[in-house]
Enzyme design. Structure first.
Site, PDB file in Angstrom:
ATOM      1  N   LYS A  79       4.815  10.356   2.131  1.00 45.75           N
ATOM      2  CA  LYS A  79       3.913   9.319   1.624  1.00 45.75           C
ATOM      3  C   LYS A  79       2.975   8.848   2.716  1.00 45.75           C
ATOM      4  CE  LYS A  79       3.845   4.664  -0.431  1.00 45.75           C
ATOM      5  NZ  LYS A  79       4.641   3.600  -1.083  1.00 45.75           N
TER       6      LYS A  79
ATOM      7  N   ASP B  31      11.210   1.349  -0.490  1.00 44.64           N
ATOM      8  CA  ASP B  31      10.489   1.772   0.725  1.00 44.64           C
ATOM      9  C   ASP B  31      11.039   0.963   1.895  1.00 44.64           C
ATOM     10  OD1 ASP B  31       8.998   3.170  -1.155  1.00 44.64           O
ATOM     11  OD2 ASP B  31       7.072   2.683  -0.240  1.00 44.64           O
TER      12      ASP B  31
ATOM     13  N   LYS C 103       7.593   8.181   5.056  1.00 50.45           N
ATOM     14  CA  LYS C 103       6.339   7.465   4.813  1.00 50.45           C
ATOM     15  C   LYS C 103       5.745   7.054   6.153  1.00 50.45           C
ATOM     16  CE  LYS C 103       4.865   3.038   2.734  1.00 50.45           C
ATOM     17  NZ  LYS C 103       5.293   1.909   1.865  1.00 50.45           N
TER      18      LYS C 103
END
Length: 222
Positions: A181, A89, A152
């Protein structure tokens, strides 16, 4: 898909101890969460604790500001993968977005995607609370163009977290096949259902157990 399978069980606080990380890994295995998301220092420990389970090891890169160079992010990602990370991430270069330097943004994301290719999936944290809708759309388009796996919403360490509006906008931008996300401010079952209905395919949360059990976690800020 069951609710727990959406969740990256997350512990990113700088004061997190080994004991706490091991506890989070045990919880993830017990509940069947998608991954355990941690800072790079704990990548090897988490990978070891999760061995033999279906729970993935997720490591953050360029966290939480995204203000390091692409070379540093690529090195972080490479080392995390070598230490057992299945998912990366990464925080995008928000300053470059705000400076309208989208080629820099593209190269920033691409550097990590190339290192991770065939070894780990990449989720691009765009920090929605700091961006205009036009900027959110642009960076999502870039992330898709360079073959990142997810976009995300948030680090959970800035001025705000996931919103239904942002999830809908991101899903609309990247289409049905790329991951979206939601992270930050998803703390209850109702929060989780709302972002899933808006288009989220993964949720980052430290209140994971409260979400799946329908209880409240008053100690979480992620």
């Amino acid at each position: 898909m069951k609710m727990e399978q959406y969740i990256d069980h997350t512990l990113l606080k700088p004061q997190a101890s080994e004991e706490e990380i091991i506890k989070v890994c045990a919880e993830a295995k017990k509940y069947g969460f998608a991954s355990v998301c941690v800072n790079a220092y704990y990548a090897a420990l988490v990978s070891s604790e999760l061995k033999g389970s279906n729970v993935k090891t997720c490591v953050v890169v360029g966290f939480p500001l995204g203000a390091t160079t692409k070379e540093v992010k690529a090195f972080e990602a490479k080392q995390a993968i070598e230490n057992g990370a299945n998912e990366i991430d990464m925080v995008v270069n928000v300053g470059a977005i705000k400076s309208n330097k989208y080629e820099v943004v593209k190269e920033d994301i691409k550097a990590v995607v190339q290192v991770a290719s065939g070894r780990a999936i990449v989720k691009v944290i765009i920090e929605t609370c700091l961006l205009t809708d036009a900027e959110k759309v642009k960076v999502c388009e870039i992330a898709k163009e360079v073959n990142a796996n997810f976009v995300k919403t948030s680090t959970g360490f800035s001025t705000g977290g996931a919103t239904v509006h942002d999830i809908k906008l991101m899903r609309q931008t990247v289409g049905p096949d790329m991951g979206v996300k939601a992270s930050g401010a998803v703390r209850t079952t109702e929060d989780a259902k709302a972002v899933i209905e808006a288009g989220a395919s993964r949720i980052g949360a430290s209140s994971s157990i409260a979400i799946v059990e329908g209880t409240k976690d008053s100690n979480s800020n992620y």
